[in-house]
Write a protein that holds these residues in place. Structure first.
Motif, short mmCIF file in Angstrom:
data_model
loop_
_atom_site.label_atom_id
_atom_site.label_comp_id
_atom_site.label_asym_id
_atom_site.label_seq_id
_atom_site.Cartn_x
_atom_site.Cartn_y
_atom_site.Cartn_z
N CYS A 57 3.87 9.09 -5.53
CA CYS A 57 4.66 9.42 -4.34
C CYS A 57 3.70 9.95 -3.28
CB CYS A 57 5.72 10.47 -4.66
SG CYS A 57 6.51 11.10 -3.15
N ARG B 185 4.21 11.78 -0.87
CA ARG B 185 4.49 13.15 -0.41
C ARG B 185 4.20 14.19 -1.48
NH1 ARG B 185 10.37 12.81 1.87
NH2 ARG B 185 10.38 11.08 0.41
N CYS B 186 4.78 14.02 -2.67
CA CYS B 186 4.62 15.07 -3.68
C CYS B 186 3.53 14.72 -4.70
CB CYS B 186 5.93 15.35 -4.40
SG CYS B 186 6.46 14.00 -5.47
N CYS C 105 10.19 11.59 -8.85
CA CYS C 105 9.68 12.14 -7.60
C CYS C 105 10.31 13.51 -7.37
CB CYS C 105 10.02 11.18 -6.46
SG CYS C 105 9.73 11.88 -4.85
N ARG C 106 9.47 14.48 -7.04
CA ARG C 106 9.97 15.84 -6.89
C ARG C 106 10.56 16.09 -5.49
NH1 ARG C 106 5.36 16.63 -10.24
NH2 ARG C 106 4.03 16.62 -8.42
N CYS C 107 10.38 15.14 -4.59
CA CYS C 107 10.90 15.41 -3.25
C CYS C 107 12.06 14.49 -2.89
CB CYS C 107 9.78 15.27 -2.21
SG CYS C 107 8.90 13.73 -2.22
ZN LIG Z 1 7.83 12.76 -4.00
#
Ligand SMILES: [Zn+2]
Ligand SMILES: [Zn+2]
Length: 184
Positions: A145, A147-148, A157-159
């Motif tokens: 990912c 972003r994260c 994905c954590r976001c």
């Molecule tokens: Zn993410």
């Protein structure tokens, strides 16, 4: 390893050597995009023959490499199995006749100074030429990912989905795990 042309016997010069990580590192660019590692030393078997106006290098370069997946950066094993059939031509002897030029187009050839073969340089080139254009751990690799940084092959994905964690989220988790120190 350097080999002087005038020391190559008429019967040819046979070279058998192993290349380890240290030797490879000498030839890797500082920002090696493949993060290339050797799983085991590279096995080099070459024979060098003198011909009237060139040298012919024949043999094989074999090993097992570890490269970083282009998308997720996980290590990917890549077998190295290069058949070598190379013509070394003295640099000053540029092909003048059309006939020679045509012949050269079909061959794998390299120029050299006519006196010394820089064998390590040659081996490094052969290894780099054998690398795939893009290394993937699998065609379906989902990558990281942006972003994260989660590896989407192995973790969610954590976001995604509004579950964006603020820096304070970590703090809350930490609080929950601490023993309750509340006093009266
Ligand atoms: Zn993410
Ligand atoms: Zn991958």
């Amino acid at each position: 390893m350097r080999i002087r042309v005038d020391e190559i016997p008429e019967s040819g010069r046979f070279v058998h050597l192993h290349w380890d990580q240290g030797r490879l590192r000498e030839f890797l660019p500082p920002d090696d995009p493949f993060e290339m590692k050797l799983v085991r030393p590279v096995n080099v078997d070459l024979e060098i023959h003198k011909r009237s106006d060139h040298l012919r290098v024949l043999g094989s370069i074999q090993g097992l490499l570890e490269l970083a997946c282009h998308r997720c950066l996980d290590p990917v094993r890549h077998p190295l199995n290069e058949a070598v059939d190379l013509f070394l031509i003295e640099e000053v002897r540029t092909p003048a006749e059309e006939e020679t030029e045509l012949e050269l187009e079909e061959l794998e050839y390299e120029f050299f100074d006519g006196e010394v073969i820089e064998l390590d340089q040659l081996i490094a080139e052969q290894i780099f030429l054998s690398l795939p254009h893009k290394v993937l751990c699998s065609a379906e690799c989902r990558g990281l990912c942006p972003r994260c940084g989660a590896n989407l092959n192995t973790e969610p994905c954590r976001c995604a989905g509004g579950d964006e964690r603020s820096p304070f989220a970590k703090l809350n988790v930490l609080r929950e795990t601490l023993p309750d120190k509340k006093m009266d």
